[in-house]
Scaffold this active site. Sequence first.
Site, mmCIF file in Angstrom:
data_model
loop_
_atom_site.group_PDB
_atom_site.id
_atom_site.type_symbol
_atom_site.label_atom_id
_atom_site.label_comp_id
_atom_site.label_asym_id
_atom_site.label_seq_id
_atom_site.Cartn_x
_atom_site.Cartn_y
_atom_site.Cartn_z
ATOM 1 N N CYS A 91 -5.620 0.883 -2.235
ATOM 2 C CA CYS A 91 -6.796 0.474 -3.008
ATOM 3 C C CYS A 91 -6.688 0.906 -4.466
ATOM 4 O O CYS A 91 -7.219 0.235 -5.357
ATOM 5 C CB CYS A 91 -8.066 1.032 -2.378
ATOM 6 S SG CYS A 91 -8.094 2.829 -2.227
ATOM 7 N N HIS A 169 -12.785 4.921 -1.425
ATOM 8 C CA HIS A 169 -12.258 3.593 -1.741
ATOM 9 C C HIS A 169 -12.475 3.309 -3.226
ATOM 10 O O HIS A 169 -13.474 3.729 -3.813
ATOM 11 C CB HIS A 169 -12.969 2.548 -0.882
ATOM 12 C CG HIS A 169 -12.474 1.154 -1.107
ATOM 13 N ND1 HIS A 169 -11.157 0.784 -0.919
ATOM 14 C CD2 HIS A 169 -13.120 0.027 -1.504
ATOM 15 C CE1 HIS A 169 -11.020 -0.500 -1.181
ATOM 16 N NE2 HIS A 169 -12.192 -0.976 -1.548
#
Length: 711
Positions: A91, A169
């Site tokens: 990510c 994230h």
Amino acid sequence: MNKGWLELESDPGLFTLLVEDFGVKGVQVEEIYDLQSKCQGPVYGFIFLFKWIEERRSRRKVSTLVDDTSVIDDDIVNNMFFAHQLIPNSCATHALLSVLLNCSNVDLGPTLSRMKDFTKGFSPESKGYAIGNAPELAKAHNSHARPEPRHLPEKQNGLSAVRTMEAFHFVSYVPITGRLFELDGLKVYPIDHGPWGEDEEWTDKARRVIMERIGLATAGIKYEARLHVLKVNRQTVLEALQQLIRVTQPELIQTHKSQESQLPEESKPASSKSPLALETSRAPVASESTHTDGVEEVAGSCPQAPTHSPPSKPKLVVKPPGSNINGVPPNPTPIVQRLPAFLDNHNYAKSPMQEEEDLAAGVGRSRVPVRPPQQYSDDEDDYEDEEEDDAQSTSSAIRYKRKGPGKPGPLSSSGDGQLSVLQPNTINVLAEKLKESQKDLSIPLSIKTSSGAGSPAVAVPTHSQPSPTPSNESTDTASEIGSAFNSPLRSPIRSANPTRPSSPVTSHISKVLFGEDDSLLRVDCIRYNRAVRDLGPVISTGLLHLAEDGVLSPLALTESGKGSSPSIRPSQGSQGSGSPEEKEVVEAVDSREKPGLVRPSESLNGEKYSPKELLALLKCVEAEIANYEACLKEEVEKRKKFKIDDQRRTHNYDEFICTFISMLAQEGMLANLVEQNISVRRRQGVSIGRLHKQRKPDRRKRSRPYKAKRQ
């Protein structure tokens, strides 16, 4: 392709080095500590790190949730660089590529330029596969990652850094074709947050969106300015109440003034048959509450002496008619007086006219503050009592029902159908409240009342008040009440809490005017009360104006969105004059609509409101003030935590660690600790990992003969 991608830490230096390894020139990553400040220099995008709340397994799947902000047009999605994250732990690289490959004025270098040209027009899924099959990106990514341990101990006291980072994230916020997009590789579509304003940069829009997402959107509101506006509006509502009583019943002022000049208060018995019967309540209460020091003497309408009140309902202290006062026997059936004709069928004007006479006769009297003030609670039972009162207010002989014995109400009744008003201090409460509020609008206001000639007064401050329960003292403040407009947390459970105060002004005045808190004076009265419905949406964003004829209307906002404290010209002579000066707004705070309310039309016309409606509005203003005080307190505490965390993060612990190790060595304990630590690692660390590797083939070899025997 999904093997070998490691977790990256959220460090601006790491991201800057990773961008350089991609071949990009002239770009660096900086960490943002203050979202309220403008960003200096050109900004290409924001990377936002947040905690991933779903299960660990689902991180490999792209979320299929779609809302109204999702961009589902394939032409728009394919023309921007938006890739699905198909590889775990990638990510961070996805977030960087989402920013860099959507910029037209950045030197991307050969690797990313080739990637951008190759994936032009691809779907998000195809772009995700392209990232996963780029060895240059994987190599640069892993070069800055912490190597994963080849084994994990069987027992750990806490989570490792790698496992902890797996719960976070990265997403990107990028400006594309004049609109702000949120690019999250774990979502099926990009999110369109719309265009930014003409007079602002795209970074301002992005900062607002991020603040709303992390719950810091309220930090942009200037709570001090909102509190100032609300307190000025509270003063205006109090002026409107005072002016309404002054206009509706001016003849009662002179009547009671002459009565007070003829007869002193102490010499009047409890069964006095004066037209207003005000001394009936003053004599018992004043005599009971008198102290030798002459400081604490309570009027009939002052909410004092908490020992006479139940813990959750601080009532007004009224002496029962069965007590002797100064040797005068009590009268079991006191005479009551009838209200004027236009108020006889209403329950909202029980005593304000008589209070105006107290104001006219008691101006300039000495006021001695009381040491133990009274705490008010937000009790729903008060409303139930008032509903019972309303149900019986149609008969000529009005009786006020109470839930338990020994709780006399503010009114008493007799067989002749006359009404005796026992609460004489409403106007004094209003007037003294206004006088104190003009001194300092930035601090909680206080109530000061005077009961009449020859008796000291009592001041009830709105802060630092003890709990109604005599045995304990509450440390809660008025800022713990939910907002009247935007707080969904109000419930009977919270309201029944004796340590959760309501507005002392509203609670006292409503009990004086109505006996107890009226059912329509609940905080949830927005749908039922006209004043709250009309003025509620603008009560915290603009000032109210009270005209000479009693019309209450909001002032037009001249400059909105400044976020600075409004400059006003406060009214003068609110105690002695019924026509305060107009208040004008120079700068108004941001007028954001509150949820659950309908903003009125642009042309706001003023209207006259009844005392009940004004008291409901006053209660909502008090609740809104309490809500903003709570928010301001929360922001202050949050800032303190930020500073503590920053000091903890930037503190150099090396000196302390070296000193501690030196002390252990001097005491001869260092060698033993090191040896013990090594032995523990041998039992739980490398040896266990090696044993696991050897046991797997052994188990397979042992299992085959058993299967052969079964066959």
